[in-house]
Motif scaffolding. Structure first.
Motif, PDB file in Angstrom:
ATOM      1  N   TYR A  52      -2.224   1.858 -15.978  1.00 35.26           N
ATOM      2  CA  TYR A  52      -1.991   1.096 -14.754  1.00 35.26           C
ATOM      3  C   TYR A  52      -1.204   1.915 -13.741  1.00 35.26           C
ATOM      4  O   TYR A  52      -1.538   1.940 -12.548  1.00 35.26           O
ATOM      5  N   LYS A  57      -2.543   1.954  -9.971  1.00 36.15           N
ATOM      6  CA  LYS A  57      -1.570   1.763  -8.899  1.00 36.15           C
ATOM      7  C   LYS A  57      -1.524   2.950  -7.947  1.00 36.15           C
ATOM      8  O   LYS A  57      -1.165   2.809  -6.775  1.00 36.15           O
ATOM      9  N   LYS A 158      -8.873  -5.985  -5.743  1.00 36.38           N
ATOM     10  CA  LYS A 158      -7.781  -5.615  -4.847  1.00 36.38           C
ATOM     11  C   LYS A 158      -7.140  -6.837  -4.203  1.00 36.38           C
ATOM     12  O   LYS A 158      -5.910  -6.953  -4.137  1.00 36.38           O
ATOM     13  N   TYR A 160      -7.093 -10.061  -5.141  1.00 42.51           N
ATOM     14  CA  TYR A 160      -6.402 -10.992  -6.034  1.00 42.51           C
ATOM     15  C   TYR A 160      -5.510 -10.291  -7.054  1.00 42.51           C
ATOM     16  O   TYR A 160      -4.868 -10.944  -7.874  1.00 42.51           O
ATOM     17  N   LYS A 161      -5.484  -8.961  -6.985  1.00 44.84           N
ATOM     18  CA  LYS A 161      -4.653  -8.167  -7.893  1.00 44.84           C
ATOM     19  C   LYS A 161      -4.861  -8.581  -9.346  1.00 44.84           C
ATOM     20  O   LYS A 161      -3.927  -8.777 -10.116  1.00 44.84           O
ATOM     21  N   THR A 162      -6.118  -8.724  -9.690  1.00 44.10           N
ATOM     22  CA  THR A 162      -6.488  -9.074 -11.054  1.00 44.10           C
ATOM     23  C   THR A 162      -7.181  -7.894 -11.713  1.00 44.10           C
ATOM     24  O   THR A 162      -7.704  -7.006 -11.030  1.00 44.10           O
ATOM     25  N   SER A 163      -7.189  -7.861 -13.032  1.00 47.00           N
ATOM     26  CA  SER A 163      -7.821  -6.750 -13.751  1.00 47.00           C
ATOM     27  C   SER A 163      -9.152  -7.154 -14.366  1.00 47.00           C
ATOM     28  O   SER A 163      -9.886  -6.310 -14.864  1.00 47.00           O
ATOM     29  N   ASN A 301       2.401 -16.014  -7.326  1.00 44.94           N
ATOM     30  CA  ASN A 301       2.894 -14.638  -7.426  1.00 44.94           C
ATOM     31  C   ASN A 301       3.981 -14.299  -6.411  1.00 44.94           C
ATOM     32  O   ASN A 301       4.405 -13.147  -6.340  1.00 44.94           O
TER      33      ASN A 301
END
Length: 358
Positions: A52, A57, A158, A160-163, A301
């Protein structure tokens, strides 16, 4: 922690040296939450290498970068730390493997999310139904379709900053899951081969369909299953997340390792987002639900916001609509964002832009 020995791992730790290359070290890892523990020539712990922080990042490193130049310094766990603090540090750092130190600040091993889950399975908290817990994308699942381009998925990752993103067919039924981690080799490596498994040529890669990269082997449960059922699946199948489906095989949420660990946190209460609508036309439902999904994600968040309310008022003629979003902080006055007009999508986007700017 009273039972630190039950979640402590002393052998089988993935290790690296400062002079190793990033590519050789990352090759030992299998997910964005994994970690390789780095020790110098004196066997002193100096940091970790984590996908990550070295790939997702930032894009400052390549495969030939020396480990010593890409070190991440993770939170240190003490043998006296309560379990609630350990899972808090683990989730906030996005690393599922953390170093443990004794009272003399000597490295004695590591703890992992999987070991904590195994310990948690015997606790009373794991006997509740999944419906009672807060979980990722609850009621607002982020999805892409099989034939959507990868560029759409990358935008959602990007935004929703989810993986992970759930993949569905044209009928909304579950077909698999797309992981950001699995796309990294295609985003990073040079080359001109654009076939499945090829590398590089990013513009063409981003237009290839999601179905080329989706994982069709997924774990599923219903909201009526127990948290302990989810833990069992994660531990036995060695997959970090479970997709929740309804009786029609439509995805309604995701339960991740992070979600289950959050049950052990003292501050794990989910914030409330109240939604009120009046005369919302059917043709606007999907767009509005996407908007609610984004506001919900933002509230959950943002550490300063306690709760939120979304109020939509439309006319029966569908010619004019009003939108109000109330963001209530823990301290101070609420922020009220209001828009009115005839262009439904434009109004939603304007409010979304204000929220994004903070």
């Amino acid at each position: 922690m009273k039972h630190i020995d039950k979640i402590l791992k002393k052998t089988g730790i993935i290790k690296a040296s400062p002079g190793d290359t990033l590519s050789s070290t990352l090759g030992k890892l299998t997910s964005s939450h994994d970690a390789a523990f780095v020790f110098d020539n004196d066997k002193k712990f100096v940091g970790i290498i984590n996908p990550y922080y070295t790939l997702i990042k930032t894009s400052a490193y390549d495969g030939s970068t020396k480990v010593e130049h890409a070190l991440f310094h993770p939170p240190h766990i003490s043998t006296k730390d309560p379990l609630s603090r350990i899972v808090k540090l683990m989730n906030e750092s996005k690393i599922h493997y953390l170093p443990v130190f004794d009272d003399n600040k000597r490295f004695i091993g590591i703890t992992s999310a999987r070991r904590i889950l195994a310990f948690m399975k015997d606790l009373e908290i794991s006997k509740i139904k999944i419906a009672r817990m807060s979980h990722t994308q609850k009621g607002t699942v982020i999805t892409v379709k099989l034939n959507d381009p990868i560029s759409k998925a990358l935008k959602l990752f990007k935004e929703y900053k989810t993986s992970k993103i759930v993949v569905i067919d044209t009928n909304g039924r579950l077909k698999g899951i797309l992981s950001h981690y699995d796309l990294i080799p295609y985003l990073m490596a040079p080359g001109k081969n654009t076939q499945r498994g090829g590398r590089g040529d990013k513009p063409r890669f981003k237009e290839t369909p999601v179905k080329n990269y989706v994982k069709t082997t997924v774990l599923t449960l219903s909201e009526q299953d127990l948290v302990s059922d989810a833990i069992d699946q994660v531990l036995t199948k060695e997959i970090g997340s479970i997709i929740l489906v309804n009786h029609e095989s439509h995805p309604i949420g995701i339960v991740t390792t992070r979600d289950m660990l959050d049950l052990l946190r003292e501050d794990s209460k989910r914030k409330q987002v109240r939604v009120t609508t009046k005369h919302l036309s059917k043709r606007h439902t999907v767009t509005f639900n996407d908007f609610v999904q984004y506001i919900t994600w933002y509230v959950q968040n943002n550490e300063t916001i306690a709760e939120a309310a979304i109020i939509y008022e439309g006319e029966k003629s569908d010619m004019l609509c009003k939108l109000h979003v109330h963001l209530s902080p823990y301290k101070g006055k609420p922020l009220v964002i209001s828009r009115e007009g005839k262009d439904f999508s434009k109004i939603l986007q304007e409010v979304k832009d204000v929220v994004r700017r903070g």
